[in-house]
Write an enzyme that holds these catalytic residues in place. Structure first.
Site, PDB file in Angstrom:
ATOM      1  CD  GLU A  72      13.135   0.037  -6.080  1.00 32.87           C
ATOM      2  OE1 GLU A  72      12.195  -1.145  -6.115  1.00 32.87           O
ATOM      3  OE2 GLU A  72      14.409   0.809  -5.113  1.00 32.87           O
ATOM      4  CG  ASP A 313      15.862  -2.260   7.949  1.00 36.62           C
ATOM      5  OD1 ASP A 313      14.828  -3.408   7.828  1.00 36.62           O
ATOM      6  OD2 ASP A 313      15.790  -1.178   7.389  1.00 36.62           O
ATOM      7  CD1 TRP A 403      15.665  -2.320  -3.077  1.00 38.18           C
ATOM      8  CD2 TRP A 403      15.701  -2.669  -5.983  1.00 38.18           C
ATOM      9  NE1 TRP A 403      16.465  -1.282  -4.109  1.00 38.18           N
ATOM     10  CE2 TRP A 403      15.975  -1.208  -5.332  1.00 38.18           C
ATOM     11  CE3 TRP A 403      15.734  -3.617  -6.129  1.00 38.18           C
ATOM     12  CZ2 TRP A 403      16.477  -0.867  -6.604  1.00 38.18           C
ATOM     13  CZ3 TRP A 403      15.812  -2.628  -7.812  1.00 38.18           C
ATOM     14  CH2 TRP A 403      16.391  -2.057  -7.838  1.00 38.18           C
TER      15      TRP A 403
HETATM   16 CA    CA Z   1      13.321  -2.386   6.988  1.00 38.08          CA
END
Ligand code: CA
Length: 690
Positions: A72, A313, A403
């Site tokens: 990543e 979340d 992300w």
């Molecule tokens: Ca989370």
């Protein structure tokens, strides 16, 4: 040529030779910071590689990372050296023109690698003044000598006397801010209280710490956040501190040196369920917020909360981009974010004032944002813990954007977002807090409320996109449909190009104005990490880490197999015009064929208990429904599960050196048998021959 580097904030030292308009040489250009420069736009003005010649782009060299556990990281390139952070936080320094390995540092974190929600990944290192800074999975911040990788200092950023200490991880890249190095953490799926700490880059001495959510009332922190926490505490109820409350800052931390502000992207609530966390009351500052603090002292300056009282979340940790935009006739200093909740935000980065926001993907939990305040206009049924009913919403906990970083091109004025439409049923679950166990207070399958038909409709409806978004008009300019959701981070260049990896195992280049796909390369594995570009001795390079790990491939199970088995050898891939190298042939792993048992275990109660335990301890690596889309073994076809070795591996840690730690302190032998029964049942269901 168009050189955007001159627009960079803060005078980053990059030696730039001005090139002629069409000359072949590219000016020497480094990639010194996580987002390229302090604007973090992931835009570089280099145009040697451009939309007219990109079909000539080829592999210049590659470097095997020796793992298939997922990549990543954004590489950093300074002084002709690429600094890479691979799986398990292994740092490698590689010659940026040849791929030759110069040194490697292994912080030995495999024993800690079952911590965290989303695999032993790292999003990169920071490099400054001859030092490389690494955040390790086990909570350490480590400074290495950039010349040879020798450790210079290390600090443990997590207080080891905190009862929740084991729940924390670091996957994010440290950020250098003046003479400080900043690092946050993750762990809000387990029970954690978020904070960001600034350390002196020279020595590792702590300069300041900012907590993102309040602790237990009456217990002082003596931290830079003290006064802000007095304000925040008014927005909490119940006994949140026992769960940590969440708000972990696991990715975005950006810096505007002109304003002296650091922007922290703050994560979700811990646990997710607002009823369990905060008695269902209060906005819970600073969850799911962008918080601006003074760069030197860490003191609070302003905040903007994207998702008040988060219950889904919906982190606001996604990457933050700074830009100056003309909005209604005036130049505004803005920051932009596309957090998980599905809305694209433009804020005034001096004051935190909401400028605009619109949904960039399918959003069902809210009908829009209040045009004055930016507060979401919620759909009441979305708060499943109030209705007691499962609630199917878009986006899922994976977010409309996660992300993999978006990029912004000042040439086109467009933001390029790796986005997805994935829905999810949310329902309350009775869960006890256990250290090291996934504790969200949410039943991941909607409490079993979905029919098989609904489940199949959900899987079929999953989509991934590369979206070009106009942040001034808050409208989509174009979109590319990807094979599956959760595609790679993005780079934009002065050559009129947008580069992004995808789940179809490619790195691809698109026209930045039309979205036309102009070039692609078969990487033999999905490409999630963001590409970078740099130039040395007149040659422009494109570099990216290939690899398929992280949250979706590890946990998604059969959903993450929508793209097929996208795991393969992880590599540094570096491209240049007329590059003529080729990868060695690779045969993808075969799907598991045969069940490990000849009958379904008879004890249904044990299977049900095993299902619960599997979800809390095993799913985060071995996948929903025991279906592995990632690099970890597919336990449905693992003979080890049926024999004595199962206890040696799962309880006693016989494969700890492979990254499978023992769970002796968490699971009893009886619970192990329940998990075994569940895995055997899943194996028989999926793989028994008719
Ligand atoms: Ca989370």
């Amino acid at each position: 040529m168009r050189i955007a580097i001159g627009k960079a904030l803060g005078g980053i030292a990059i030696a730039l030779a001005l090139a002629s308009c069409s000359g072949p040489d590219a000016p020497d250009t480094e990639w010194p910071l996580h987002g390229f420069d302090e604007r973090a736009q992931r835009f570089v003005g280099l145009d040697q590689i451009n939309s007219d010649n990109v079909e000539r782009l080829g592999l210049a060299f590659y470097h095997d990372l020796g793992t298939d556990r997922g990549q990543e990281a954004t590489p950093i390139m300074v002084d002709g050296v690429l600094y890479l952070a691979s799986a398990y936080n292994v740092v490698q320094a590689v010659d940026a023109t040849s791929g030759e390995l110069l040194w490697e540092y292994d912080p030995q974190v495999r024993a800690a690698s079952a911590r965290g929600c989303c695999g032993p990944v790292s999003r990169g290192v920071a490099v400054q003044d001859g030092k490389v800074f690494l955040g390790a999975l086990d909570g350490r911040l480590i400074a290495l000598d950039a010349q040879d990788g020798t450790p210079l200092w290390e600090v443990q950023t997590i207080d080891q006397s905190d009862p929740l200490a084991e729940n924390y991880t670091i996957t994010g890249a440290p950020r250098v801010v003046g003479d400080l190095v900043l690092i946050g953490n993750g762990g809000a799926e387990f029970g954690a209280r978020g904070f960001v700490t600034a350390y002196r880059a020279a020595s590792g001495e702590q300069a300041w710490r900012f907590y993102t959510v309040p602790g237990q009332p009456g217990v002082p922190d003596n931290a830079a956040s003290d006064s802000a926490m007095e304000m925040a505490q008014e927005t909490w109820a119940g006994e949140w501190w026992k769960y940590g409350g969440g708000g972990t800052a696991w990715d975005a931390i950006e810096y505007d040196p002109d304003l002296g502000l650091v922007y922290i992207g703050v994560g979700n609530g811990s646990p997710w369920n607002h009823q369990m966390r905060s008695a269902g009351e209060g906005d819970n500052l600073f969850l799911s917020s962008i918080v601006a603090v003074d760069a030197k002292t860490g003191e609070y300056r302003w905040h903007f909360q994207t998702t008040p009282a988060d219950a889904w979340d919906y982190t606001a940790t996604q990457n933050i981009i700074l830009a100056d935009l003309e909005i209604e006739g005036a130049m505004r200093k803005v920051l932009m974010q596309a957090p998980k909740n599905g809305f694209f935000y433009v804020l005034d980065r001096e004051t935190g004032e909401f400028i605009s926001g619109e949904a960039f993907v399918n959003v069902t939990w809210a009908t829009g944002l209040d045009p004055e305040t930016g507060r979401p206009i919620e759909v009441p049924s979305a708060r499943y813990y109030r209705t007691g009913e499962p609630s199917f919403q878009f986006p899922s906990s994976g977010g409309g954007h996660n992300w993999p970083p978006m990029a912004f091109s000042p040439d086109t004025g467009l933001v390029y977002i790796p986005a997805q439409d994935v829905g999810m049923p949310f329902a309350s679950a009775e869960e006890e807090q256990v250290i090291g166990a996934y504790t969200s207070g949410v039943a991941m399958d909607g409490g079993g409320a979905m029919t098989e038909e609904e489940r199949e409709a959900l899987y079929a409806g999953m989509k991934g996109y590369l979206i070009a978004w106009n942040p001034v008009t808050q409208q989509e300019a174009w979109r590319v449909n990807e094979l599956a959701p959760f595609n790679g981070g993005v780079l934009a260049t002065g050559g009129g190009l947008v580069f992004a990896g995808n789940t179809a195992k490619e790195l691809a280049a698109y026209d930045d104005t039309t979205g036309a796909k102009l070039w692609s390369f078969d990487a033999q594995t999905a490409v999630s990490a963001p590409p970078i570009t740099y130039a040395i001795d007149g040659v422009q390079y494109i570099a990216v880490l290939s690899g398929w790990g992280g949250g979706w491939p590890l946990t998604g199970g059969v959903m993450a197999l929508q793209a097929g088995k996208a795991v393969g050898p992880n590599r540094l891939l570096v491209f240049a015009l007329d590059g003529d190298q080729a990868l060695p042939p690779f045969t993808p792993p075969e799907a598991p064929q045969r069940a490990i048992v000849s009958a379904r275990p008879a004890d249904e109660a044990a299977i049900a208990r095993g299902n619960q335990l599997y979800a809390r301890y095993c799913l985060r690596c071995h996948g929903t429904g025991v279906v592995s889309a990632g690099a970890y073994p597919d336990l449905r076809a693992s003979g080890m599960v049926t024999g004595d070795a199962f206890a040696a591996v799962v309880l006693n840690g016989a494969l700890a050196s492979n990254g499978m730690p023992g769970f002796e302190d968490k699971l009893t032998p009886r619970q192990l048998e329940d998990i075994r029964s569940f895995i055997q049942a899943r194996s028989f269901e999926d793989l028994a021959q008719p």
